[in-house]
Scaffold this active site. Structure first.
Site, mmCIF file in Angstrom:
data_model
loop_
_atom_site.group_PDB
_atom_site.id
_atom_site.type_symbol
_atom_site.label_atom_id
_atom_site.label_comp_id
_atom_site.label_asym_id
_atom_site.label_seq_id
_atom_site.Cartn_x
_atom_site.Cartn_y
_atom_site.Cartn_z
ATOM 1 N N LYS A 73 0.859 -1.194 0.000
ATOM 2 C CA LYS A 73 0.000 0.000 0.000
ATOM 3 C C LYS A 73 0.893 1.242 0.000
ATOM 4 C CE LYS A 73 -3.843 1.800 2.807
ATOM 5 N NZ LYS A 73 -4.642 1.547 4.020
ATOM 6 N N SER A 148 -9.525 1.474 3.142
ATOM 7 C CA SER A 148 -8.714 2.269 2.267
ATOM 8 C C SER A 148 -7.666 1.462 1.486
ATOM 9 C CB SER A 148 -8.001 3.364 3.063
ATOM 10 O OG SER A 148 -7.197 2.803 4.053
ATOM 11 N N SER A 172 -9.500 -0.847 7.434
ATOM 12 C CA SER A 172 -8.981 -0.664 6.088
ATOM 13 C C SER A 172 -8.275 -1.824 5.418
ATOM 14 C CB SER A 172 -8.070 0.561 6.047
ATOM 15 O OG SER A 172 -8.878 1.718 6.160
#
Lengths: 489, 101
Positions: A73, A148, A172
């Site tokens: 990420k 996210s 997330s």
């Protein structure tokens, strides 16, 4: 999957270069449509793969994760690489150092394919607020992959990476795993170092794996956990998650919350959850109804505290030392701050900074942040009491399956309410795992070309279990039981 | 007493505190959005937190300290940091005047 890939590499059935090239080919073929990646490290990945292959040819021993491509990420720093947090304010920011988890994975021989898209500064539940692109759910391109860590989940389910790293502040990694039919584990707060993770809410953030199966999650957790002198909130609790992994359901006490808020829960999710509870009971688990009286406040506690922590953590992005700087357009130094932040931050980020600043401002601190802190401690105590009666606490991961792109982005409050089942784990600092259940619960990657247009019956559902502090093994073992049970069915 | 609404004026003041120059339209928009979110926060005002203590989930953690001595950054790290400077004069970060004109 990782163990099998490792054995194949060691036996010479496949090379790391082939594995890496396969992933890069998938990225080439699919990512224009899916948008999971913000940056791809083609040459470096292949170079590292070549080195691993040389080692194997020489008969040298390689580690479990060595030579296996993964993705990260884009809110975790890899030295010398652009790290954006999916924000304009860091569009050209080159990380000055490796995050601790990155350093550990480099040592383990992992191959980074590149960086995955996310909601800007990890604030969101759909990856729609990224400043650069919206990631689509590979299982149905009209739907969100969750957020996210939506890019990370999309990369894994579409076969573009074998596993990925995400971060979890209020769900997330769990919610995207739930939307994409994957496994994700948020460790106990303090298990994994946050050094090099761009801070969102410092007393909630944790890094965790998003994987195709439970064993992979155990392997990665082993590699990334541990005390770090650069993160004073970490502690050493030595455990071998992969070695101690075994499917366990019989005799386990599974807690189901009596007063769990069910507003917004879809029929499919309720059905998927109930069926899994039935399955566990049939396998010999005891289902225990428990009470967590203050759980209905956890969402409010969460949003009040994280917005405050966010307002503090994002103060560093001021156009001075790094990042977007509108110095040329500014009259004085104050103007540099005002303009750089206005242009650099997206709406959701600004919203949360303003909320947080308000909550922390004179006259409001006691009523908001301080009060929320105390309610948080109350909730933790109630969890402690619950864990004296049960081994794990089960809820659905998300109230719905993957929703359509654009469906929730107009109403921020609606988006926040969807976090209802995941935030409590971060509030209580307990570990939590999401495993895919329901109709489309296969952990084999589905490609956009698989032909499924997707109605809600085909979308994955996530089953969440929260465990006692430091008891990730318990979560992994029961999750393995669920996974094996599905395979037999 | 938790206020139930946040006015555009207040949003403007808070934005200034947060060092973000928001537009008049944004002031209005955030004022509406934040109002409904704050209503939602108000729930916790009814919780009785008398006598609530900190719950330590570490079980046996101690404060961690280190020697108060400088650990130099490597040449590479320094190089990366300097590369990120928006405005630079040789090896130094250049910023607008802080005090005075």
């Amino acid at each position: 999957m990782i163990k099998k890939l490792h054995q194949d590499i060691v036996k010479g059935k496949i090379t790391s270069t082939e594995l890496t090239q396969n992933c890069l080919d998938e990225i080439d073929a699919k990512d224009k449509k899916i948008g999971a990646f913000l940056d791809v490290y083609k040459e470096e990945a292949l170079e590292l793969a070549r080195k691993v292959d040389e080692k194997v040819l020489k008969g040298e021993e390689i580690g479990l994760l060595e030579g296996i491509p993964c993705s990260i990420k884009d809110n975790m720093c890899i030295e010398g690489k652009i790290t954006t947090a999916a924000s304009k304010i860091l569009e050209n920011y080159k990380a000055a150092y490796d995050a601790t988890v990155i350093r550990k994975l480099k040592k383990a021989g992992s191959i980074f394919l590149g960086k995955n898209n996310l909601d800007e500064f990890a604030m969101g539940g759909s990856t729609e607020s990224s400043a650069f692109k919206k990631t689509k759910n590979p299982l149905n391109l009209e739907r969100v992959p969750g957020g996210s860590s939506g890019g990370s989940a999309a990369a894994v389910v579409a076969g573009m990476a074998n596993w990925a790293l995400g971060s979890d502040t209020g769900g997330s990694i769990r919610q995207p795993a739930s939307f994409c039919g994957l496994v994700a584990l948020k460790p106990t707060y303090g298990r994994v170092s946050r050094y090099g993770l761009m801070a969102m809410a410092s007393s909630f953030d944790q890094i965790g794996p998003i994987t195709k199966d439970v064993e992979d999650a155990a392997i990665i957790l082993d590699a990334i956990c541990g005390a770090d002198k650069n993160d004073n909130t970490t502690i050493d609790k030595k455990t071998d998650f992969e070695k101690n992994l075994k499917a366990e359901i019989k005799g386990k006490k599974i807690g189901v919350i009596k007063n769990l808020p069910k507003k917004g829960m879809s029929r499919e999710v309720e059905k998927g959850f109930d069926e899994t509870i039935e399955f566990l009971e049939k396998q010999g688990a005891e289902i225990v109804k428990i009470e967590i009286p203050h759980i209905k406040y956890s969402l409010a506690v969460y949003y009040m505290m994280i917005t405050s922590e966010v307002s503090s953590n994002l103060a560093r992005f001021d156009g001075i030392k790094y990042g977007l700087s509108l110095s040329d357009k500014s009259k004085n130094i104050l103007d540099v701050y005002l303009q750089s932040r206005e242009t650099g931050f997206g709406d959701e980020v600004k919203r949360r900074i303003i909320l947080g600043t308000y909550a922390l401002s004179a006259g409001y601190f006691d009523a908001y942040y301080k009060k929320a802190q105390l309610v948080r401690e109350l909730i933790k105590k109630e969890f402690e009491k619950a864990f004296s009666q049960v081994d794990v606490i089960a809820t659905p991961t998300a109230p719905t399956q993957a929703f359509k792109i654009g469906e929730k982005s107009d109403d921020p409050l609606e988006m926040y309410l969807a976090d209802i089942y995941t935030v409590t784990a971060n509030v209580a600092m307990v570990p939590a795992i999401s495993v895919p259940v329901g109709r489309n619960s296969s952990h084999l990657p589905l490609t956009p070309s698989s032909g499924r247009r997707g109605n809600s019956r085909d979308l994955p559902i996530g089953f969440q279990m929260m465990g006692k502090w430091w008891e990730e093994q318990e979560l992994l073992n029961i999750a393995k039981g669920i996974e094996e049970g599905k395979e037999k069915a | 007493m938790i206020k139930k609404r946040i006015t555009s004026e207040e949003v403007k003041k808070i934005a200034a505190l947060a060092r973000i120059k928001i537009s008049a339209e944004e002031e209005e928009k955030f004022s509406n959005e934040l109002g409904s979110i704050l209503d939602f926060f108000n729930d916790i005002s009814e919780v009785d937190v008398n006598g609530v203590n900190k719950f330590d989930h570490y079980q046996s953690a101690e404060n961690q300290t280190r020697e108060d001595k400088v650990e130099e950054a490597s040449k590479e790290e320094r190089g990366n940091i300097k590369e990120n400077f928006p405005t630079r004069k040789d090896d130094q970060l250049s910023v607008k005047v802080v005090l005075g004109k």
